[in-house]
Design a protein around this motif. Sequence first.
Motif, mmCIF file in Angstrom:
data_model
loop_
_atom_site.group_PDB
_atom_site.id
_atom_site.type_symbol
_atom_site.label_atom_id
_atom_site.label_comp_id
_atom_site.label_asym_id
_atom_site.label_seq_id
_atom_site.Cartn_x
_atom_site.Cartn_y
_atom_site.Cartn_z
ATOM 1 N N MET A 1 -10.715 -5.298 16.251
ATOM 2 C CA MET A 1 -11.588 -4.358 16.969
ATOM 3 C C MET A 1 -10.987 -2.939 16.942
ATOM 4 N N ILE A 2 -11.800 -1.971 16.548
ATOM 5 C CA ILE A 2 -11.329 -0.577 16.587
ATOM 6 C C ILE A 2 -12.280 0.206 17.491
ATOM 7 N N PRO A 3 -11.754 0.715 18.630
ATOM 8 C CA PRO A 3 -12.624 1.463 19.553
ATOM 9 C C PRO A 3 -12.821 2.906 19.083
ATOM 10 N N MET A 4 -13.784 3.637 19.680
ATOM 11 C CA MET A 4 -13.958 5.060 19.354
ATOM 12 C C MET A 4 -12.685 5.823 19.708
ATOM 13 N N VAL A 5 -12.111 5.460 20.870
ATOM 14 C CA VAL A 5 -10.873 6.090 21.311
ATOM 15 C C VAL A 5 -10.081 5.028 22.070
ATOM 16 N N ASP A 6 -8.771 4.922 21.790
ATOM 17 C CA ASP A 6 -7.993 3.824 22.369
ATOM 18 C C ASP A 6 -7.221 4.302 23.606
ATOM 19 N N LEU A 7 -7.938 4.358 24.729
ATOM 20 C CA LEU A 7 -7.310 4.868 25.957
ATOM 21 C C LEU A 7 -6.270 3.904 26.516
ATOM 22 N N LYS A 8 -6.456 2.603 26.224
ATOM 23 C CA LYS A 8 -5.490 1.608 26.720
ATOM 24 C C LYS A 8 -4.135 1.815 26.070
ATOM 25 N N LEU A 9 -4.174 1.996 24.758
ATOM 26 C CA LEU A 9 -2.930 2.208 24.011
ATOM 27 C C LEU A 9 -2.244 3.483 24.494
ATOM 28 N N GLN A 10 -3.037 4.536 24.672
ATOM 29 C CA GLN A 10 -2.450 5.806 25.123
ATOM 30 C C GLN A 10 -1.826 5.655 26.520
ATOM 31 N N TYR A 11 -2.541 4.947 27.407
ATOM 32 C CA TYR A 11 -1.996 4.737 28.753
ATOM 33 C C TYR A 11 -0.701 3.936 28.683
ATOM 34 N N ASN A 12 -0.673 2.887 27.859
ATOM 35 C CA ASN A 12 0.545 2.078 27.751
ATOM 36 C C ASN A 12 1.727 2.929 27.281
ATOM 37 N N ASN A 13 1.456 3.878 26.377
ATOM 38 C CA ASN A 13 2.532 4.758 25.890
ATOM 39 C C ASN A 13 3.029 5.717 26.969
ATOM 40 N N LEU A 14 2.137 6.059 27.919
ATOM 41 C CA LEU A 14 2.486 7.065 28.938
ATOM 42 C C LEU A 14 2.738 6.444 30.313
ATOM 43 N N LYS A 15 2.620 5.109 30.368
ATOM 44 C CA LYS A 15 2.561 4.395 31.649
ATOM 45 C C LYS A 15 3.697 4.756 32.620
ATOM 46 N N ASP A 16 4.930 4.741 32.119
ATOM 47 C CA ASP A 16 6.069 4.976 33.019
ATOM 48 C C ASP A 16 5.944 6.345 33.684
ATOM 49 N N GLU A 17 5.666 7.345 32.855
ATOM 50 C CA GLU A 17 5.581 8.720 33.361
ATOM 51 C C GLU A 17 4.405 8.874 34.334
ATOM 52 N N ILE A 18 3.254 8.345 33.946
ATOM 53 C CA ILE A 18 2.064 8.501 34.796
ATOM 54 C C ILE A 18 2.241 7.741 36.102
ATOM 55 N N ASP A 19 2.675 6.497 36.017
ATOM 56 C CA ASP A 19 2.792 5.679 37.233
ATOM 57 C C ASP A 19 3.787 6.298 38.224
ATOM 58 N N THR A 20 4.927 6.746 37.707
ATOM 59 C CA THR A 20 5.943 7.342 38.586
ATOM 60 C C THR A 20 5.379 8.561 39.309
ATOM 61 N N ASN A 21 4.689 9.417 38.545
ATOM 62 C CA ASN A 21 4.183 10.660 39.141
ATOM 63 C C ASN A 21 3.007 10.416 40.085
ATOM 64 N N ILE A 22 2.205 9.382 39.793
ATOM 65 C CA ILE A 22 1.092 9.040 40.704
ATOM 66 C C ILE A 22 1.670 8.545 42.038
ATOM 67 N N ILE A 23 2.662 7.682 41.955
ATOM 68 C CA ILE A 23 3.265 7.141 43.193
ATOM 69 C C ILE A 23 3.876 8.285 44.013
ATOM 70 N N ASP A 24 4.501 9.211 43.327
ATOM 71 C CA ASP A 24 5.086 10.371 44.002
ATOM 72 C C ASP A 24 3.995 11.189 44.715
ATOM 73 N N ALA A 25 2.868 11.408 44.011
ATOM 74 C CA ALA A 25 1.765 12.200 44.609
ATOM 75 C C ALA A 25 1.136 11.452 45.782
ATOM 76 N N LEU A 26 1.040 10.119 45.659
ATOM 77 C CA LEU A 26 0.481 9.329 46.768
ATOM 78 C C LEU A 26 1.356 9.501 48.013
ATOM 79 N N GLY A 27 2.661 9.507 47.807
ATOM 80 C CA GLY A 27 3.601 9.650 48.924
ATOM 81 C C GLY A 27 3.493 11.024 49.585
ATOM 82 N N LYS A 28 3.118 12.031 48.803
ATOM 83 C CA LYS A 28 3.060 13.396 49.364
ATOM 84 C C LYS A 28 1.773 13.648 50.149
#
Length: 362
Positions: A1-28
Amino acid sequence: MIPMVDLKLQYNNLKDEIDTNIIDALGKTQFILGPNVQTFEKEAAQHLGVKHALTCASGTDALHLALLAAGIKEGDEVITTAFTFIATAEAIRYVGATPVYVDIKADTLNIDADLIEAAITDKTRAIIPVHIFGQPADMNSIMPIANKHNLLVIEDCAQSYGAKVGSEITGGIGLAGCHSFFPSKNLGCYGDGGMVTTNDDAIAEQVKIYRNHGSSERYHHDVIGYNSRLDELQAVILRVKLKYIDNYNNERRRVAHSYSAQLKDIVTVPFEDNVGTHIYHQYTVLTEKRDAIMAALSEKNIANAIYYPIPLHKQKAFETECKNVSLPVTEDTVKHCMSLPIFPEMTEEQIKQVCDTIKSAV
Ligand SMILES: Cc1ncc(COP(=O)(O)O)c(C=O)c1O
């Protein structure tokens, strides 16, 4: 399967950075126009080389806010293209103005600057060029026409974040640029988001007021405004992705050029006018064999889409006012255009699979 845009793959590549910063923003817990929104606006302005970047709730709102800030109102006419997403014309309607459509060029699919002057009347106040699929419209011709006739230029940059005309960035050439952060856009967040860019202090001030209930000072409302603010959590995601956007755009160009090398004798591949940098939000080809190609791709689980099947002047919403509008190039283009999967992480193997499937269908 080839999607128009692979957002899952991109998220997996950025997951650590995004998750850490989201948790930080939630805390603030500073969720409305918080520190990430403010910092993102500074970072985006710096990245694009514009004086002001004001975020808002969507690309549609960015267009609406920019038109309001520019003082476009009922009775005014705004020249634009019908080969675009409906938001371009919706925003013109929101301020009570009338969209006037000019045909596109058969090669770039952008508004045909040579046809603009004939569409100007004494009611025309602005032009909205759309940098369609990521290739800048012909700003070198549009700006002199606008200046000659005293018209404002508001760029629809929903598909062109980072694309340039020479050394100038789209969104910094006209009076204002309107960006979308819809998830599948080149710079996309994980919901809706948008931004107005401008080098004009007065426009920036007006956008700031209109996006926040007509208020420049808390509980003081100068005009009737809107609730159109970028979410703090979306700003977190955009700040992470902004670091990679130049690379993402370059990778999209790599994918596009590989497609074009393999498909140039089979379909009409996208034309790069080399006036601006095409950053390939979409890779859109023209072909007489669209049905067969789409069927073959779908059969192999390869995503494909028609952007756009119905031009704006043929939409039901505009049926009455556009019944006498004729745009031959636009009308021909919608019968033959189709878009293929494109995303920065796409491999040469995936590109070949798409191309081989197309070759087998024609
Ligand atoms: C050309 C164009 N203009 C405006 C918009 C509206 O952006 P949004 O979906 O963020 O409201 C889009 C988004 O699809 C678009 O492609």
